[in-house]
Scaffold this motif. Structure first.
Motif, PDB file in Angstrom:
ATOM      1  N   THR A  49       0.830  -1.205   0.000  1.00 21.99           N
ATOM      2  CA  THR A  49       0.000   0.000   0.000  1.00 21.99           C
ATOM      3  C   THR A  49       0.862   1.251   0.000  1.00 21.99           C
ATOM      4  O   THR A  49       0.576   2.235  -0.688  1.00 21.99           O
ATOM      5  CB  THR A  49      -0.920   0.011   1.238  1.00 21.99           C
ATOM      6  OG1 THR A  49      -1.791  -1.106   1.177  1.00 21.99           O
ATOM      7  CG2 THR A  49      -1.754   1.283   1.283  1.00 21.99           C
ATOM      8  N   TRP A  50       1.955   1.218   0.764  1.00 28.56           N
ATOM      9  CA  TRP A  50       2.824   2.381   0.862  1.00 28.56           C
ATOM     10  C   TRP A  50       3.938   2.360  -0.176  1.00 28.56           C
ATOM     11  O   TRP A  50       4.330   3.398  -0.698  1.00 28.56           O
ATOM     12  CB  TRP A  50       3.446   2.453   2.258  1.00 28.56           C
ATOM     13  CG  TRP A  50       2.508   2.856   3.341  1.00 28.56           C
ATOM     14  CD1 TRP A  50       2.130   2.109   4.419  1.00 28.56           C
ATOM     15  CD2 TRP A  50       1.812   4.100   3.478  1.00 28.56           C
ATOM     16  NE1 TRP A  50       1.255   2.801   5.210  1.00 28.56           N
ATOM     17  CE2 TRP A  50       1.044   4.034   4.653  1.00 28.56           C
ATOM     18  CE3 TRP A  50       1.765   5.265   2.716  1.00 28.56           C
ATOM     19  CZ2 TRP A  50       0.243   5.084   5.090  1.00 28.56           C
ATOM     20  CZ3 TRP A  50       0.966   6.311   3.146  1.00 28.56           C
ATOM     21  CH2 TRP A  50       0.217   6.211   4.322  1.00 28.56           C
ATOM     22  N   THR A  55       7.507   5.946  -3.944  1.00 29.61           N
ATOM     23  CA  THR A  55       8.593   5.649  -3.005  1.00 29.61           C
ATOM     24  C   THR A  55       9.908   5.462  -3.744  1.00 29.61           C
ATOM     25  O   THR A  55      10.953   5.995  -3.348  1.00 29.61           O
ATOM     26  CB  THR A  55       8.276   4.369  -2.209  1.00 29.61           C
ATOM     27  OG1 THR A  55       7.003   4.497  -1.586  1.00 29.61           O
ATOM     28  CG2 THR A  55       9.330   4.115  -1.146  1.00 29.61           C
ATOM     29  N   ASP A  74       7.846  10.834   4.283  1.00 30.72           N
ATOM     30  CA  ASP A  74       7.873   9.475   3.757  1.00 30.72           C
ATOM     31  C   ASP A  74       9.330   9.089   3.511  1.00 30.72           C
ATOM     32  O   ASP A  74      10.016   9.789   2.754  1.00 30.72           O
ATOM     33  CB  ASP A  74       7.084   9.417   2.443  1.00 30.72           C
ATOM     34  CG  ASP A  74       6.817   8.010   1.953  1.00 30.72           C
ATOM     35  OD1 ASP A  74       7.074   7.061   2.712  1.00 30.72           O
ATOM     36  OD2 ASP A  74       6.335   7.867   0.814  1.00 30.72           O
ATOM     37  N   PRO A  75       9.852   8.083   4.211  1.00 27.78           N
ATOM     38  CA  PRO A  75       9.138   7.000   4.887  1.00 27.78           C
ATOM     39  C   PRO A  75       8.883   7.168   6.384  1.00 27.78           C
ATOM     40  O   PRO A  75       8.200   6.334   6.973  1.00 27.78           O
ATOM     41  CB  PRO A  75      10.081   5.815   4.672  1.00 27.78           C
ATOM     42  CG  PRO A  75      11.445   6.422   4.726  1.00 27.78           C
ATOM     43  CD  PRO A  75      11.294   7.768   4.055  1.00 27.78           C
ATOM     44  N   SER A  78       4.962   8.061   7.152  1.00 31.99           N
ATOM     45  CA  SER A  78       4.087   6.988   6.682  1.00 31.99           C
ATOM     46  C   SER A  78       4.299   5.697   7.465  1.00 31.99           C
ATOM     47  O   SER A  78       3.342   4.979   7.781  1.00 31.99           O
ATOM     48  CB  SER A  78       4.319   6.744   5.189  1.00 31.99           C
ATOM     49  OG  SER A  78       5.691   6.540   4.920  1.00 31.99           O
ATOM     50  N   SER A  79       5.543   5.388   7.805  1.00 32.13           N
ATOM     51  CA  SER A  79       5.822   4.173   8.576  1.00 32.13           C
ATOM     52  C   SER A  79       5.273   4.280   9.990  1.00 32.13           C
ATOM     53  O   SER A  79       4.672   3.330  10.515  1.00 32.13           O
ATOM     54  CB  SER A  79       7.331   3.918   8.627  1.00 32.13           C
ATOM     55  OG  SER A  79       7.860   3.751   7.335  1.00 32.13           O
ATOM     56  N   TRP A 128      -1.983  12.105  -3.644  1.00 29.18           N
ATOM     57  CA  TRP A 128      -1.168  10.896  -3.487  1.00 29.18           C
ATOM     58  C   TRP A 128      -1.301   9.981  -4.699  1.00 29.18           C
ATOM     59  O   TRP A 128      -0.313   9.471  -5.229  1.00 29.18           O
ATOM     60  CB  TRP A 128      -1.607  10.171  -2.217  1.00 29.18           C
ATOM     61  CG  TRP A 128      -0.851   8.912  -1.924  1.00 29.18           C
ATOM     62  CD1 TRP A 128       0.391   8.806  -1.366  1.00 29.18           C
ATOM     63  CD2 TRP A 128      -1.291   7.569  -2.163  1.00 29.18           C
ATOM     64  NE1 TRP A 128       0.751   7.483  -1.238  1.00 29.18           N
ATOM     65  CE2 TRP A 128      -0.261   6.705  -1.720  1.00 29.18           C
ATOM     66  CE3 TRP A 128      -2.457   7.020  -2.697  1.00 29.18           C
ATOM     67  CZ2 TRP A 128      -0.361   5.322  -1.801  1.00 29.18           C
ATOM     68  CZ3 TRP A 128      -2.558   5.639  -2.777  1.00 29.18           C
ATOM     69  CH2 TRP A 128      -1.518   4.809  -2.333  1.00 29.18           C
ATOM     70  N   LEU A 236       1.412  12.739   7.368  1.00 23.70           N
ATOM     71  CA  LEU A 236       1.284  11.320   7.056  1.00 23.70           C
ATOM     72  C   LEU A 236       1.143  10.463   8.314  1.00 23.70           C
ATOM     73  O   LEU A 236       0.371   9.506   8.329  1.00 23.70           O
ATOM     74  CB  LEU A 236       2.483  10.846   6.238  1.00 23.70           C
ATOM     75  CG  LEU A 236       2.425  11.171   4.745  1.00 23.70           C
ATOM     76  CD1 LEU A 236       3.684  10.702   4.045  1.00 23.70           C
ATOM     77  CD2 LEU A 236       1.211  10.522   4.095  1.00 23.70           C
ATOM     78  N   SER A 240      -2.947  10.206   7.987  1.00 22.62           N
ATOM     79  CA  SER A 240      -3.297   9.022   7.204  1.00 22.62           C
ATOM     80  C   SER A 240      -3.970   7.929   8.024  1.00 22.62           C
ATOM     81  O   SER A 240      -4.342   6.894   7.480  1.00 22.62           O
ATOM     82  CB  SER A 240      -2.037   8.445   6.537  1.00 22.62           C
ATOM     83  OG  SER A 240      -1.535   9.325   5.564  1.00 22.62           O
ATOM     84  N   GLY A 267       4.501  -1.976   8.426  1.00 19.13           N
ATOM     85  CA  GLY A 267       5.150  -0.690   8.667  1.00 19.13           C
ATOM     86  C   GLY A 267       6.646  -0.818   8.851  1.00 19.13           C
ATOM     87  O   GLY A 267       7.425  -0.019   8.321  1.00 19.13           O
ATOM     88  N   TYR A 270       8.239  -1.779   5.501  1.00 23.83           N
ATOM     89  CA  TYR A 270       8.249  -0.624   4.603  1.00 23.83           C
ATOM     90  C   TYR A 270       9.348   0.361   4.984  1.00 23.83           C
ATOM     91  O   TYR A 270      10.106   0.829   4.130  1.00 23.83           O
ATOM     92  CB  TYR A 270       6.898   0.094   4.616  1.00 23.83           C
ATOM     93  CG  TYR A 270       6.936   1.372   3.809  1.00 23.83           C
ATOM     94  CD1 TYR A 270       6.954   1.319   2.421  1.00 23.83           C
ATOM     95  CD2 TYR A 270       7.014   2.610   4.432  1.00 23.83           C
ATOM     96  CE1 TYR A 270       7.035   2.485   1.666  1.00 23.83           C
ATOM     97  CE2 TYR A 270       7.091   3.776   3.689  1.00 23.83           C
ATOM     98  CZ  TYR A 270       7.098   3.708   2.311  1.00 23.83           C
ATOM     99  OH  TYR A 270       7.197   4.857   1.570  1.00 23.83           O
TER     100      TYR A 270
END
Length: 307
Positions: A49-50, A55, A74-75, A78-79, A128, A236, A240, A267, A270
C-alpha cells in the motif's frame, strides 16, 4: 528485452488480479477479502500500500537532494502511521466488523457525517494517487526511451491498476500485492547489490552520503523550519490514520491478532526497505556524478530520472 520483461510483469499481474476475482461471492469478499487474509498476505498488502512508484522515484530523489531530513514525511511519517494504527487502532477497527471507514462515521455519528467525511477522504487521495500514477507513467516513458509519452504512460498504468481492482476488489488487490511485494523485494535488492558494487561497495556509498551531510536529520533554522518539519511528519503519521486503504487492510485480516501484527510488520518492513531505492540513487550519483544535474531541476520528474 527490458520492455519484454515489463510487459510480462504486467500481464502476470493482470492475470493474478482476474483470477483472484473468482474468490468474490459477496460484498464482504469484494471489500475486505472476506476478512480472511493470513499474516503473510496481510503484511504484504500493508507494505505494498505504501511502497509504490512514488517511493522508488520521488522519495529517493528527494533524499539525494535534501538528505534524511527531506524524507521526514515518507518513509518516516508513513511508517509511523502504520505503527500507530497497529498499536492503538487496529483492534478497535477489527472488532467493529465494518466494511469501510465511512461506515465507522455513520455508526459513530450519522449518515450526513458519513457522506461528508467519505467525500473529504476521497478528495484527500487525489494528490497521493496523482503522484503514484505520474511516477508510474514516467517509468513507462523512461523505459521505452520516450516511445510511450508521459500522459499515455499515466493512462496505461491507471488502466492496469483500475482494471484488476474493479474486477476483483480486495482479493485482487491482496494477491497482486503479494506478487508485487515479492518481485519488488527481490528485484530492488538485486539492483542495489549490483549498483552498490559498481560504486565501490556499500561502505563507500554510506561514507560518501555521511560526508555530504545526507544523514543530517533535524532541521537547521528557526521556528519556520521546525514547523515545516513537524507538519510534514504529522501529515502522514497522523493524517493518514483515518484512511480507507489502511482501514481496509486492517479489517481484511483473518483475525484481530493478524490485523495488529500484519499492520505492524508492514510498517516495519516498509520503513526498512524504503531506504534501498535511496541507496541505489546515491550509489548512482557516485558512479555517474553528472546525474547530480537532475537534482537542480525545478520539475520533480527530472529528479526522478536519476533512476
Amino acid at each position: 528485452m527490458l520492455i519484454a520483461f515489463v510487459v510480462l510483469y504486467l500481464v502476470v499481474t493482470i492475470a493474478i488480479g482476474l483470477w483472484a476475482a473468482k474468490r468474490v461471492h459477496d460484498s464482504k469478499d469484494y471489500v475486505v477479502a472476506g476478512r480472511s487474509l493470513p499474516l503473510y498476505m496481510n503484511t504484504a498488502t500493508v507494505f505494498a500500500t505504501w511502497f509504490g512508484a512514488e517511493t522508488v522515484l520521488s522519495v529517493s530523489a528527494e533524499y539525494a537532494k535534501n538528505g534524511l531530513g527531506g524524507v521526514i514525511a515518507d518513509p518516516f511519517g508513513s511508517s509511523f502511521c502504520l505503527v500507530i494504527v497497529a498499536l492503538f487502532f487496529a483492534r478497535a477497527f477489527y472488532r467493529m466488523d465494518l466494511l469501510t471507514i465511512g461506515d465507522f462515521y455513520r455508526k459513530r455519528y450519522n449518515r450526513p457525517i458519513e457522506i461528508v467525511t467519505s467525500v473529504v477522504i476521497t478528495f484527500s487521495y487525489l494528490g497521493w494517487t496523482s503522484a503514484q500514477m505520474t511516477a508510474l507513467g514516467l517509468a513507462f516513458s523512461t523505459l521505452s526511451n520516450g516511445a510511450i509519452p508521459l500522459p499515455l504512460g499515466i493512462v496505461l498504468g491507471a488502466a492496469v491498476v483500475l482494471g484488476y481492482t474493479v474486477w476483483g476488489g480486495m482479493w485482487s488487490v491482496a494477491l497482486t500485492d503479494l506478487f508485487q511485494s515479492v518481485m519488488i523485494i527481490i528485484g530492488v535488492t538485486l539492483v542495489a547489490w549490483v549498483v552498490g558494487d559498481m560504486a565501490g561497495g556499500a561502505g563507500k556509498v554510506i561514507a560518501a552520503a555521511a560526508e555530504a551531510g545526507k544523514f543530517d536529520f533535524w532541521p537547521k533554522g528557526g521556528a519556520k523550519e521546525w514547523l515545516a518539519f513537524g507538519t510534514a511528519w504529522l501529515t502522514l503519521a497522523i493524517g493518514s490514520v483515518p484512511q480507507q486503504d489502511i482501514f481496509q487492510r486492517v479489517t481484511s485480516a483473518k483475525d484481530e491478532k493478524t490485523a495488529v501484527r500484519g499492520t505492524l510488520l508492514g510498517g516495519v518492513v516498509y520503513f526498512s526497505f524504503a531506504f534501498v531505492p535511496i541507496f541505489i540513487v546515491y550509489a548512482g550519483l557516485l558512479i555517474a556524478p553528472s546525474l547530480a544535474s537532475y537534482l537542480s531541476a525545478e520539475d520533480a520528474r527530472e529528479m526522478q530520472k536519476l533512476l
